[in-house]
Design a protein around this motif. Sequence first.
Motif, short mmCIF file in Angstrom:
data_model
loop_
_atom_site.label_atom_id
_atom_site.label_comp_id
_atom_site.label_asym_id
_atom_site.label_seq_id
_atom_site.Cartn_x
_atom_site.Cartn_y
_atom_site.Cartn_z
N GLU A 61 62.11 29.44 57.85
CA GLU A 61 60.87 30.58 58.67
C GLU A 61 59.48 30.24 58.76
N ARG A 62 59.36 30.56 59.79
CA ARG A 62 57.68 30.32 59.19
C ARG A 62 57.28 31.43 58.83
N ASP A 63 56.46 31.56 58.31
CA ASP A 63 56.01 31.98 57.60
C ASP A 63 54.99 32.30 57.74
#
Length: 97
Positions: A9-11
Amino acid sequence: MSVMKIVKERDESIDLLRFIGLSLIILAHVSPPEVLFNLRCFDVPLMLFVSGLTYAGRSVDTSRRFLGHRFMRLIIPVYLFLTVYFILVFLLKIFFL
């Protein structure tokens, strides 16, 4: 044999840090007021830190494969851009000077 792909997942906090670092680097090159210039003393270290966070835990196949991938991804676009840029500069000098 099936290959499972790990999707991370993109942080968004890393994206925010990257935005702040790039904004400060750009700001440093446009002659900001003295107050803002003093804030920019951590722009490059911040970008190095964010790069380390981004690449932490990634595996590198082989040095040849890594360099080949980087060459295709970075060097070729830079040379294409520079070729177009210098042709435009040359043509502008011929026709407008």
